[in-house]
Design an enzyme around this catalytic site. Sequence first.
Site, PDB file in Angstrom:
ATOM      1  N   ASP A   1       5.800  -1.225 -13.952  1.00  0.00           N
ATOM      2  CA  ASP A   1       6.193  -1.909 -12.719  1.00  0.00           C
ATOM      3  C   ASP A   1       6.768  -3.291 -13.012  1.00  0.00           C
ATOM      4  O   ASP A   1       7.789  -3.696 -12.467  1.00  0.00           O
ATOM      5  CB  ASP A   1       4.995  -2.046 -11.777  1.00  0.00           C
ATOM      6  CG  ASP A   1       4.425  -0.720 -11.350  1.00  0.00           C
ATOM      7  OD1 ASP A   1       5.084   0.315 -11.583  1.00  0.00           O
ATOM      8  OD2 ASP A   1       3.311  -0.709 -10.799  1.00  0.00           O
TER       9      ASP A   1
ATOM     10  N   GLY B   1       0.784  -1.224   0.000  1.00  0.00           N
ATOM     11  CA  GLY B   1       0.000   0.000   0.000  1.00  0.00           C
ATOM     12  C   GLY B   1       0.815   1.273   0.000  1.00  0.00           C
ATOM     13  O   GLY B   1       0.275   2.353   0.206  1.00  0.00           O
ATOM     14  N   ALA B   2       2.112   1.160  -0.265  1.00  0.00           N
ATOM     15  CA  ALA B   2       2.991   2.328  -0.222  1.00  0.00           C
ATOM     16  C   ALA B   2       3.277   2.897  -1.604  1.00  0.00           C
ATOM     17  O   ALA B   2       4.060   3.830  -1.735  1.00  0.00           O
ATOM     18  CB  ALA B   2       4.313   1.968   0.464  1.00  0.00           C
ATOM     19  N   GLY B   3       2.678   2.329  -2.642  1.00  0.00           N
ATOM     20  CA  GLY B   3       2.957   2.793  -3.994  1.00  0.00           C
ATOM     21  C   GLY B   3       4.311   2.336  -4.493  1.00  0.00           C
ATOM     22  O   GLY B   3       4.881   2.943  -5.390  1.00  0.00           O
ATOM     23  N   LEU B   4       4.837   1.248  -3.939  1.00  0.00           N
ATOM     24  CA  LEU B   4       6.154   0.738  -4.304  1.00  0.00           C
ATOM     25  C   LEU B   4       6.056  -0.579  -5.058  1.00  0.00           C
ATOM     26  O   LEU B   4       7.010  -1.334  -5.157  1.00  0.00           O
ATOM     27  CB  LEU B   4       7.025   0.585  -3.053  1.00  0.00           C
ATOM     28  CG  LEU B   4       7.209   1.872  -2.250  1.00  0.00           C
ATOM     29  CD1 LEU B   4       8.019   1.614  -0.982  1.00  0.00           C
ATOM     30  CD2 LEU B   4       7.869   2.962  -3.100  1.00  0.00           C
TER      31      LEU B   4
END
Length: 395
Positions: A185, A132-135
């Site tokens: 990604d 959920g950290a956009g990583l």
Amino acid sequence: MTDWVAPVSDADLAEAATALFRAEFGGLPDGVWAAPGRVNLIGEHVDYADGLSLPIALPHRTVVAVRGRGDGRLRLRSGLTPWDGAVADVAPGAPSGWAAYLAGVVWAMRRDGMLGGNFGVDVAVASAVPIGAGLSSSAALECALAIALADLAGLSTDDGVRATLATCCVAAENEIALAPTGGMDQAVSLRATAAHALLVDSADGSVGQVPFDLAGNGLALLVIDTRAPHRLVDGQYAERRRSVEKAAEVLGVPTLRVAADEGLDVAVLGDRDLVRRARHVVTEIGRVREVLPLLNSGRLRDIGPLMTASHTSLREDFEVSCPELDSAVDVALAAGAHGARMTGGGFGGSAIALVEASEVDQVAVEVLSTARSRGLVTPAFLRVDTGGGPARRIP
């Protein structure tokens, strides 16, 4: 006290995944494979417009312990809700949640003839990529399993095959998990090289290695996980993508990459929101092109203003930032960062700041202190020196 999220060694993650595997399924897996999360330096929300992006692989990785089966069944475990089912039952939206990303990979690789019709797997997961950290924890999950399945099926895992695997992972995310993301990604998770950024050209799927040696230049990339809620399937991401596609349609071009290449004036779109969405995409592609010669000539510090301009565009034209991200960026810049921007899909998630290696702790303390004083969620921090390597089998 500053909360640092340190990477975990592949060996320790492999041990954790293998222990979970034995507890859930009995016996040992056929092997354990790893793939990294990613952070994007610049080139945000352009991959689905055939644009250019410059992500790097994180040293934070996801591993999967995998054992093949010959009955077309899937058993998936991660510490979250377990899922058991048949590959034949995998369909858009089924399964839901985290299991969709794994089941979707098997489904896509079978659909594309890379796996036999009765191929199934038992999978246990351990991860150091923050969720959920956009990583891109989802892409790390997909790509670790994809490289495992290719290995188990006796396929080559050269760069050409990795490109095909990335396409399967995108299909899993888009068609099964129903997250309308682009392919950046998966490309970096499968095809990155340490101490380099990966130039991803979404128009043709090609990639190129671009020097990005942070430690060698006395720099560090500070990743600020704002811990603000980050969701790409709640309609906002999809709405931005539809706007970008609509803008291209109105301009009469296949994608906004063509508009960027041809220097088209997006102001002719008329509609205020369409103009702003298209302007972000076109100018962001331009910023990536400006960054490339700077990195190739070793002028890493000089990319800072372009990173900051990217954030301004994402905040004002694309409207995907939030108070937590804006606070992190503004404070990092005030504390001496060369540049800072949100990264990932937005609406929460993480920001990045390019800082002197000697000033990482100081910048993090300033961001943390300001977040607390403003009543924001307490952020966590990752220090990235060179990024991790591509997916690989762990001996």
